[in-house]
Design an enzyme around this catalytic site. Structure first.
Site, PDB file in Angstrom:
ATOM      1  N   ASP A  30       0.692  -1.266   0.112  1.00  0.00           N
ATOM      2  CA  ASP A  30       0.040  -0.042   0.083  1.00  0.00           C
ATOM      3  C   ASP A  30       0.976   1.447  -0.082  1.00  0.00           C
ATOM      4  O   ASP A  30       2.099   1.136   0.236  1.00  0.00           O
ATOM      5  CB  ASP A  30      -1.149   0.048   1.524  1.00  0.00           C
ATOM      6  CG  ASP A  30      -1.982   0.903   1.449  1.00  0.00           C
ATOM      7  OD1 ASP A  30      -2.288   1.566  -0.025  1.00  0.00           O
ATOM      8  OD2 ASP A  30      -2.455   1.313   2.347  1.00  0.00           O
ATOM      9  N   THR A  77      -0.120   4.590   1.368  1.00  0.00           N
ATOM     10  CA  THR A  77      -0.317   5.433   2.637  1.00  0.00           C
ATOM     11  C   THR A  77       0.179   4.438   3.877  1.00  0.00           C
ATOM     12  O   THR A  77      -0.287   3.321   3.993  1.00  0.00           O
ATOM     13  CB  THR A  77      -1.508   5.885   2.691  1.00  0.00           C
ATOM     14  OG1 THR A  77      -1.975   6.706   1.654  1.00  0.00           O
ATOM     15  CG2 THR A  77      -1.594   6.770   3.944  1.00  0.00           C
TER      16      THR A  77
END
Length: 807
Positions: A303, A305
């Site tokens: 991912d 973030t």
């Protein structure tokens, strides 16, 4: 529980009511971890099949009056002690980290919300919920603000379920969106997922390719042990012509080396030490084989973030659009940030910057969800306000959309504040959207992200950046880290639904934005369908399904409780850069256990073969009427033979650094070296013994010389097998081998040790014969290894490691 007490309204239980329930035993009394108790660990390490076999043989040797020949009995103590110490260390490390990592529900008592440990929840507690929270006990919803619960981990139902007041919630599920509170109706072992949670958090060594391979090897050994053991017993007791004392010691000497007493122990130690090492780096291994599994991973789905970028954000700018008033925009943003019960990182950044919150009362709420990409509040006469993704809420051809994309392309996170023409909870919301402002947030790239990505690239591990953020913004971050494909990030809204076509796209591309939770799951499945071993990293509730389906799920410690619950590995320090260390530990475990398995299996093969040869010779002596042959060694001989060719070197090699890439085919590789090497040692030792054997009526000196001749041959070739297994060489391996050789020189040359172990190399002719047999065996073993390496493409292990490196 059989007792039912009504909750005390929206303020929750009082302190007195909580204490009364504790006295009544109405607590969530599920253990924090289902790890074995110290008593269970001791019992499991002492009462083993191998210890039982060695114990019986130890008693038999003691019955002959030869305590010295019972030295192998120390293996029982050593195996048990080392196993107990290492597993207790690992248990304490895991239990301490699990307490840090565990989800802490927010409980409302005396009208005040506070976090408590799951075990401190009592019956009828009022537990608050927000996005990403895990349901820790069963209950009934008392408050609901568009509360949606995902029960897929329990029921397999993929779609989130709306939970209104009065609805049941089950432990083990988690909140997707909205907020609320529920009253605990079942706690402890009565809760739906209590047993599942216990099983999921066990300290376990099962479901591992390495462990499965070890089990296959042990099964193979068992098949060899039974006939070889029976033949040895018959030969020593009935065919050898020796009195009962030397017959029993010979039988024990034949049986002891057949038992791979250290193989399972070394495997357990290697895993346990890995847990402790990773624990020092704040890495919680919730399922032990995950250490091994991550070493086999060839695709990491990361991912953006919280993984490549830091969790925290800063409000950088507010760009007013469409003639809106700056003051009105800031008041709306401040109101929305202040009213959000569980703000994410973006909303927290807004709340920290805009502290002048207006006294607006909201009339409707639409919580954020990963599926729709926006949240909203209706404030009556102050308007209906939305905050979400510009590329979702705006016309993609508008000037505002182009401005947002330009800002995102520089790596900034951009949100749109807009007004809607209808209440945010309307069925057809968001309706017609009027852009008010672009909210620009700064994300800081982790300083260690580039180094981590470079490491995986050097190990031929592919990285796929999969994010729910705008594709341009995700691409900007990926490009800044020099990730291939970052300059043309794919918008997941245009991805094909077909699994095969999706796999084709994933083979070509590396960076994806606007990925829905169900798409993350589908992408993991598509990669797995092409034979990839996939690790998924994440910290948000939208990552849960993909984490669960991946081969190895890696959650950040600051992530939602739901992600931590389903992941096999939790990085408590939130550092993506810890992953290379986990990979390194996995490679150390896999590579080193393969090395020591070679040593132990080689010993078993030559011991079984030697027992067969001696036994068959004994049977032949009865059929063809020649002098019977006894076993060449005393138990003390087989003990010292294993000391420096297997025991001490295996222990050191099992804990040493090892950066070899994990490969499949563990069992076949071990068999390819161990079986022919063991056969060479067994045959060469038997030949050397036949040369020196002086018959059953030989003097005690002649018997010692014959046994010594066979022992020298065995040790020479076994030392060469150790030298092969230790390749490629670095300085400490050379020292290890040299020290082992020196130890045997001392044993065979110092008068005290010669007498103590009944060694007699004084017959020059026999000792020369031993060296010749050993040299022939060394040549054969080396040739076997070279041929095997050439046939199976393993010449790379001929090359020494880099200076100061490890193998």
């Amino acid at each position: 529980m059989s007792i039912t007490v009504q909750a005390s309204g929206a303020t929750g239980l009082t302190t007195a009511e909580v204490e009364q329930r504790r006295r009544d035993g109405l607590t969530n009394d599920v253990p924090d971890r289902a790890s074995r108790s110290v008593r269970e660990i001791v019992r499991a390490n002492v009462f083993t099949r191998i210890n039982a076999i060695l114990g019986v043989l130890f008693v038999l040797v003691l019955s002959t009056g030869s305590i010295i020949d019972g030295m192998f009995g120390l293996l029982i103590v050593a195996n048990s002690a080392v196993g107990i110490i290492q597993e207790i260390r690992a248990k304490r490390t895991l239990d301490e980290l699990a307490i840090v990592s565990q989800a802490k529900p927010t409980v409302r008592r005396d009208g005040v919300a506070r976090e408590v440990a799951p075990k401190d929840v009592v019956l009828d507690d009022l537990i608050e919920l927000g996005p990403g929270d895990q349901i820790v006990v069963d209950g009934i919803v008392e408050e609901s603000a568009l509360l949606e619960i995902d029960e897929s981990l329990l029921t397999g139902e993929a779609d989130p379920i709306d939970k209104a007041v009065g609805a049941e919630v089950m432990s083990g599920s988690y909140v997707v969106s909205g907020s609320g509170a529920y009253r605990a109706t079942k706690v402890g072992r009565d809760a739906y997922a209590a047993k599942l949670a216990e099983e999921a958090s066990k300290f376990t060594l099962v479901h591992s390719e390495l462990r499965t391979g070890i089990d296959k090897i042990l099964k193979f050994i068992t098949y060899l042990l039974i006939p070889a053991g029976l033949l040895s017993i018959y030969n020593q007791l009935f065919s050898s012509g020796e009195s009962w004392r030397p017959a029993v010691t010979g039988m024990v000497a034949a049986l002891v080396p057949m038992v791979p007493e250290g193989l399972v122990l070394m495997t357990s130690i290697a895993f346990a030490v890995g847990v402790v090492r990773l624990g020092r780096r704040q890495c919680l291994v919730q399922e032990l084989p995950a250490i091994e599994g991550l070493a086999r991973v060839d695709v990491v789905c990361a991912d953006k973030t919280g993984t490549l970028t830091e969790n925290g954000m800063r409000l950088s700018d507010i760009k007013i659009l469409d003639g809106f008033d700056d003051r009105e925009v800031r008041r709306a943003l401040a109101a929305m940030a202040g009213d959000d019960p569980r703000p994410n990182a973006s909303v927290q950044a807004i709340a920290e910057e805009l502290t002048d919150r207006p006294e607006w009362q909201h009339t409707a709420v639409a919580p954020f969800s990963s599926a729709k990409k926006w949240s909203g509040f209706s404030y009556g006469e102050h308007g209906d306000w939305l905050l979400g993704a510009p590329d979702v809420l705006l016309d993609p051809d508008s000037e505002d959309a182009r401005t947002a994309e330009e800002l995102g392309s520089s790596g900034l996170r951009v949100l749109l504040l807009a007004q809607s023409d209808r209440p945010v909870d309307a069925p057809d919301a968001p309706g017609t959207v009027r852009p008010a402002a672009l909210v620009v947030l700064e994300q800081k790239i982790r300083p260690d992200a580039r180094e981590t990505l470079d490491y995986f690239a050097s190990q031929n591990v592919s990285i796929k950046v999969i994010s729910g953020d705008n594709a341009v913004s995700v691409g900007a971050v990926a490009s800044s880290l020099d990730l291939p494909g970052g300059d043309h990030a794919v918008d997941a809204r245009r991805l094909p639904e077909d699994a095969g076509q999706l796999a084709d796209v994933l083979d070509r591309e590396t960076t994806f934005g606007r990925v829905r939770p169900d798409q993350k799951r589908a992408m993991v499945g598509a990669l797995q369908s092409r034979g990839h071993t996939v690790a998924m990293t994440g910290d948000g509730v939208n990552d849960v399904l993909a984490l669960k389906d991946s081969d190895i799920g890696v959650a950040m410690g600051a992530g939602s409780p739901a992600t931590r619950a389903v992941a096999q590995i939790v990085l408590l320090d939130n550092k993506f850069a810890t992953l290379p260390y986990v990979v390194g530990e996995g490679r150390r475990v896999i590579g080193n256990i393969e090395r020591v398995s070679n040593l132990f299996l080689t010993k078993t093969v030559y011991s079984v073969l030697l027992a067969f040869l001696v036994g068959l010779a004994g049977i032949g002596s009865q059929i063809f009427d020649y002098e019977p042959i006894g076993y060449p060694f005393l138990p003390r001989h087989v003990t010292i033979a294993a000391w420096f060719t297997i025991g001490i070197p295996a222990f050191i090699l099992s804990l040493a650094p090892n950066n070899e890439r994990a490969r499949t085919g563990f069992v076949s590789r071990v068999m390819r070296l161990a079986i022919p090497s063991g056969a060479v040692i067994g045959i060469a030792t038997f030949v050397a013994y036949l040369i020196a054997y002086a018959g059953p009526d030989a003097t005690e000196t002649q018997k010692e010389q014959a046994g010594t001749t066979a022992l020298i041959t065995l040790i020479m070739i076994a030392m060469w097998v150790l030298a092969i297994v230790a390749r490629p060489y670095v300085w400490w391996k050379v020292v290890l081998i040299g020290a082992s050789v020196a130890a045997y020189v001392v044993l065979f040359t110092v008068p005290f040790t010669r007498d103590f172990f009944k060694l007699d190399p004084s017959n020059a002719a026999l000792t020369t014969a031993a060296f010749v047999c050993g040299a022939v065996g060394i040549v054969l073993v080396e040739a076997i290894w070279w041929i095997s390496a050439a046939l199976h493409g393993e010449q790379r292990r001929l090359i020494p490691a880099s200076p100061g490196g490890s193998a």
